[in-house]
Write an enzyme that holds these catalytic residues in place. Structure first.
Site, PDB file in Angstrom:
ATOM      1  N   ASP A 151       0.859  -1.182   0.000  1.00 15.15           N
ATOM      2  CA  ASP A 151       0.000   0.000   0.000  1.00 15.15           C
ATOM      3  C   ASP A 151       0.904   1.245   0.000  1.00 15.15           C
ATOM      4  OD1 ASP A 151      -2.217   1.632   0.373  1.00 15.15           O
ATOM      5  OD2 ASP A 151      -2.379   1.224   2.522  1.00 15.15           O
ATOM      6  N   ASP A 163      -9.063   4.112  -1.810  1.00 17.15           N
ATOM      7  CA  ASP A 163      -9.979   4.514  -0.729  1.00 17.15           C
ATOM      8  C   ASP A 163     -11.288   5.088  -1.261  1.00 17.15           C
ATOM      9  OD1 ASP A 163      -7.924   3.689   0.787  1.00 17.15           O
ATOM     10  OD2 ASP A 163      -7.249   5.687   1.383  1.00 17.15           O
ATOM     11  N   GLU A 187       2.692   5.169  -3.835  1.00 12.32           N
ATOM     12  CA  GLU A 187       2.698   6.177  -4.932  1.00 12.32           C
ATOM     13  C   GLU A 187       4.026   6.919  -5.011  1.00 12.32           C
ATOM     14  OE1 GLU A 187       0.272   5.894  -2.527  1.00 12.32           O
ATOM     15  OE2 GLU A 187      -0.847   4.595  -3.866  1.00 12.32           O
TER      16      GLU A 187
HETATM   17  C1  NOJ Z   1      -4.564   3.326   2.788  1.00 12.13           C
HETATM   18  C2  NOJ Z   1      -5.195   2.191   2.041  1.00 12.13           C
HETATM   19  O1  NOJ Z   1      -5.749   2.640   0.841  1.00 12.13           O
HETATM   20  C3  NOJ Z   1      -6.213   1.526   2.924  1.00 12.13           C
HETATM   21  O2  NOJ Z   1      -6.796   0.454   2.229  1.00 12.13           O
HETATM   22  C4  NOJ Z   1      -5.544   1.048   4.200  1.00 12.13           C
HETATM   23  O3  NOJ Z   1      -6.501   0.480   5.056  1.00 12.13           O
HETATM   24  C5  NOJ Z   1      -4.881   2.224   4.903  1.00 12.13           C
HETATM   25  N1  NOJ Z   1      -3.947   2.844   4.011  1.00 12.13           N
HETATM   26  C6  NOJ Z   1      -4.134   1.778   6.183  1.00 12.13           C
HETATM   27  O4  NOJ Z   1      -3.119   0.905   5.853  1.00 12.13           O
END
Ligand code: NOJ
Length: 949
Positions: free
Chosen positions: A524, A600, A527
């Protein structure tokens, strides 16, 4: 220790929401402003033409291409060089670079994106005259590449029709490297009275001020731009195509809308700049987490594509022009021009051409196609065990439980918080005991702490990204507080990263002994997300291996993280097994390293709907293993929305429910009735269809044709379907689904491009489209799912707790006869874990139904058969009695369901064998024949004959 920063970070998840002000608009980005201004000036002046010309190349007729010098009348003293090469399959590559410039432009994007150097064509015939060079090629000799010398223009024709034109609007511009002093001189001349609008003057071309040439401030950040201006502008026109698709990732329609001109839907261009956008908008051209600079252009007679292999921030204006065709304008911040034209002529050809450049998604581990249960966070080992127990108590199938960042002590990935996870290996093994798996998050930011061995070692190895000085370690803020980032461009980091994932200490002192070889990895924030950085990412003047600036490599950066994680996970065992890696950031080629999800999203109907379009667009971009968070990451979806979202998930290649730390728990067992049973049924439906999904993955892993197929891919000649993006087919199975993404829906209308019979998957009812529509009931307990006549769908219908437990389960075949009484389908099986399929450890069966028709009397008999497809296509050293085939030798086909018989059969029997037990029911002219236990095995050749006369 608690610092004010830690406090801020604890607040972050709850207080941050999408703020347009966190991200630049084109008008806030110097080079985008300059690029758009150039396009505007060119339109104002009818006499405008490109200042670029090339020297006529010297070339012998059968050469694949040429290299020649480029001149710009604006900058006569700056040298540029152009390469035009024709590759196998008619792919054209056009490269342009500055020669002997003050500095070097970034030219390594293809090193990461491509699977190898594309092969040169040996089938080209060039002719050159004083104005142009022309290549004729292709098996039908109908492809023509015309390179006009002055002004420079490159046009790809097929059958005499223009397909793609580069620099037809004269917007090509490569800003050359210069010193501040040189550029001041130019300013000075301008100051002495030169007209800003003088044609061909540099001032006219680049703007009358040095707009953000040497530094640029956005909010509180200043990008120092030590290299000065080096942006790149190119117009790419598709004069005869009305639709363009691709360039994921954006929350928008699949058929990309205009960003300029009278029909513009947005005011900004589409942006490609990997970004962590909290609570992104459901309809916007803004950047999201990944960037694939691949665009398809499509018409009823032709598909072509352009892959612009650039890794820096890129903005793309799209204009659907009134006279027809689509004009696009690509503006990038740095790098060489390196554009591939993929000639098509069909969508399937374009997918394969792109796959030959950047590779395909490999066959994933079979378990990763099951249902994934995630949440930020399951807070302890006992929590994980408890969730698993509840799934079992309530009979919900699930394959994977996920752990988000809170498993890690102080967000130091690989290190468990022992207070909450005292027994990580035992916990993982408890999950694995019922053949399930765990996926654990490993983010790219490393806590800068001396008690974090991973950071310490990376620091000693000097493989961390550097700040703009080029010395020391870049420091930014992310979940653990003060953090640094491994520079995965640095070869010195690669073995170290591999060593971190080993689970025994035999060959690595860094091993993750508190993990198992089955664990999947979630990458995660790659970017990369930097909470205190410009636009929530790294400063562009940070330095990577080789001295490249972050600006040059930004969009590739996240792919390298997933790439090395994939390699590390694969290296855990010898022989290797298929790893599972999920990534948020991606680039062209990322499909080789696992799955992606759309980040998200919000728990809203709009987000549910756009998630489908985004997954379709990712398929167009060559990255089919995709899904969006079921239920929406943010918010607490009402039960109706959750049920509908489970359908969306069950028909996504990657099927995961996930939720933000502030949301209420929403595991399906917590639902009230009837919602709970509805979700159980949806999960069971997904599991019953795993043979369809896995078979579709096999196909995509070879051809690159996506798993979710929109109308234009399925029916490339049917104009009316080109804008449709709320329904799709699953692989070539013949399943067509239209998930409901609105509240209170009772009925949906499905678009059908052909005069064919389609059957309701659940009721078996045949439908013939009226006005190209089939209307289906769509109450909350109904899924608009159709089987296209002519398809055979293999399913496994025993409810199980996880997918590996289905290995010996029997198959049902739904045989949906087309209007001529025929059908075909296939099923692909292997061990789902190893690379044994490469040496032929597979079972790959083709199913067929063929009707014999008696003149004017309809169907006389139907012969349903199973043949070995692997032997026909010779997979590896294939032997029908291979080890895997033997291991599933007992698997039966337990039921054949034949749809579309008009009348009751006279007899049903095995060819050359016994009569079979069967039932026939007919309602409103819709006949369904169910053949119970035909006593055949899936690994064998067999035929069943249904006699009607
Ligand atoms: C951002 C991610 O997009 C999300 O899915 C994750 O739960 C949070 N970071 C925490 O790791």
């Amino acid at each position: 220790m608690w610092s004010p920063g830690t406090f801020l970070l604890l607040l972050l998840p709850t207080v941050l929401a999408f703020k347009p002000s966190d991200f630049k608009t084109c008008s806030q980005s110097g080079f985008c402003r300059r690029g758009r201004a150039l396009a505007e000036r060119s339109q104002e002046l009818s006499s405008w033409h490109s200042p670029y010309s090339i020297e006529p190349p010297e070339l012998s007729p059968h050469q694949p291409g040429f290299t020649t010098n480029v001149h710009s009348s604006v900058y006569p003293n700056v040298k540029f060089v152009l390469d035009v090469i024709i590759h196998e399959e008619g792919i054209v590559r056009v490269r342009m670079d500055e020669e002997n410039g003050l500095r070097k432009r970034y030219n390594e994007a293809t090193q990461w994106a491509l699977i190898g150097e594309p092969l040169l064509s040996d089938d080209v015939l060039w002719t050159v005259d004083s104005k142009k060079a022309k290549a004729v090629y292709g098996s039908k000799k109908d492809m023509e590449l015309v390179v006009d010398f002055n002004p420079l223009k490159i046009t790809l024709f097929r059958g005499g029709v223009e397909q793609v034109v580069l620099n037809g609007r004269g917007l090509l511009h490569m800003e050359h490297f210069r010193t501040k002093e040189d550029s001041k001189l130019a300013e000075h001349i301008e100051g002495e009275g030169q007209s800003v609008l003088q044609v061909n003057s540099a001032a006219w071309f680049e703007g009358d001020t040095q707009d953000a040439f040497w530094d640029e401030t956005f909010s509180t950040w200043t990008d120092t731009k030590p290299k000065g201006p080096e942006s790149l502008s190119l117009d790419i026109t598709f004069p005869n195509h009305a639709h363009v698709y691709g360039i994921p990732q954006h929350a928008t329609n699949l058929s990309l809308p205009s960003t300029t001109g009278p029909t513009a839907r947005y005011t900004d261009p589409f942006r490609l700049y990997n970004a962590d956008v909290f609570e992104y908008l459901a309809d916007s051209p803004t950047s999201l987490y990944g960037s694939i600079p691949l665009m398809h252009a499509h018409s009823a007679t032709s598909t072509v594509a352009v892959f612009n292999a650039i890794a820096s921030e890129t903005w793309i204006d799209i204009t659907h022009v009134e006279k027809g065709g689509v004009e696009t304008h690509w503006i990038s911040e740095s790098g060489i021009l390196d554009v591939f034209l993929l000639p098509g002529p069909t969508p399937a050809d374009v997918f394969t051409q792109y796959a030959h450049l950047t590779g395909t998604a490999p066959l994933p581990a079979h378990w990763s196609l099951g249902y994934h249960q995630c949440r930020w966070n399951y807070v302890s080992s006992d929590d994980v065990r408890g969730v698993q127990d509840r799934f079992d108590e309530d009979d919900f199938p699930v394959d994977v439980f996920w752990l988000d960042i809170e498993y890690a002590e102080d967000h130091k990935y690989f290190m468990w918080n022992k207070k909450t996870f005292p027994d990580p290996v035992e916990m993982t093994k408890d999950v694995e005991a019922v053949e399930r798996k765990m996926v654990i998050i490993v983010d790219p930011h490393l806590k800068r702490s001396n008690d974090y061995p991973v950071y310490k070692r990376a620091s000693e190895l000097e493989v961390l990204v550097k700040p703009k000085s080029g010395e020391g370690e870049y420091e930014g803020w992310c979940w653990p507080g003060s953090s640094s980032w491994i520079d995965f461009f640095h070869p010195g980091s690669w073995d170290f990263w591999i060593s971190l994932f080993k689970t025994d200490t035999i060959d690595s002192q860094w091993s993750w002994t508190e993990s198992t070889n089955n664990v999947g990895i979630w990458n995660d924030m790659n970017e990369p997300s930097v909470f205190n950085g410009p636009e929530i990412t790294m400063p562009k003047d940070n330095i990577h291996y080789g001295g490249w600036e972050h600006r040059d490599v930004h969009n590739i950066n996240g792919m390298l993280f997933a790439n090395h994680t994939f390699q590390a996970a694969e290296a855990r065992t010898d022989p290797p097994r298929r790893p599972f890696v999920l990534t948020r950031a991606f680039y062209a080629g990322s499909q080789r390293f696992g799955a992606m999800w759309t980040g998200d999203n919000l728990g809203t109907w709009e987000h549910m709907a756009v998630g489908i379009k985004m997954v379709l667009a990712n398929g167009v971009g060559g990255m089919p293993f995709a899904g969006s968070d079921v239920g929406g990451f943010f918010g607490n979806p009402e039960p109706e929305m959750l049920v509908r979202w489970y359908v969306v998930g069950a028909f996504s290649p990657f099927f995961r429910a996930h939720a933000h730390i502030d949301t209420k728990r929403r595991e399906p067992y917590l639902l009230e009735e009837p919602y709970k049973s509805l979700v159980r049924d949806i999960l069971r439906l997904r599991y019953s269809m795993l043979p369809v999904w896995y078979t579709a993955f096999r196909e995509t892993s070879e051809s690159g044709v996506p798993i979710l197929r929109p109308q234009y891919v399925m029916f490339p000649e049917d104009d009316a379907g080109f804008g449709i993006d709320d329904q799709f087919y699953v692989g070539s199975s013949g399943l067509l689904v239209k998930p409901v993404t609105e509240k209170g829906v009772k009925e949906v209308s499905v678009y059908i491009a052909e005069d064919q019979v389609y059957y309701d998957y659940f009721t078996n009812q045949p439908h013939r489209p009226k006005n190209r529509q089939i209307t289906l009931p769509a109450n909350l307990d109904q899924i608009p799912l159709l089987i296209r006549g002519g398809s055979i769908i293999p399913t496994r219908e025993r409810p199980r707790r996880s997918s590996p437990l289905m290995k010996h389960d029997p198959f049902t075949l739904r045989i949906a006869l087309d209007t001529s009484g025929n059908a075909r389908g296939e099923v692909y099986l292997d061990d789902g874990e190893t690379y044994g399929y490469g040496k032929g450890d597979v079972v790959w069966r083709g199913f067929g139904a063929e009707s014999t028709k008696r003149k004017g009397k309809g169907i006389g008999a139907v012969r349903i058969s199973s043949v070995d497809l692997a032997v026909r296509t010779q997979v590896g050293a294939y032997d029908p009695k291979n080890e895997f085939a033997r291991s599933v030798g007992d698997v039966r086909v337990e039921k054949l369901v034949v749809l579309g018989l008009e009348k009751k059969p006279l007899s049903v029997g095995l060819e050359g064998g016994s009569e079979l037990e069967w039932e026939f029911a007919s309602k409103d002219g819709a006949g369904v024949l169910v053949i119970k236990d035909p006593a055949v095995r899936v690994v064998d050749d067999w035929a069943v004959v249904v006699k009607l006369e």
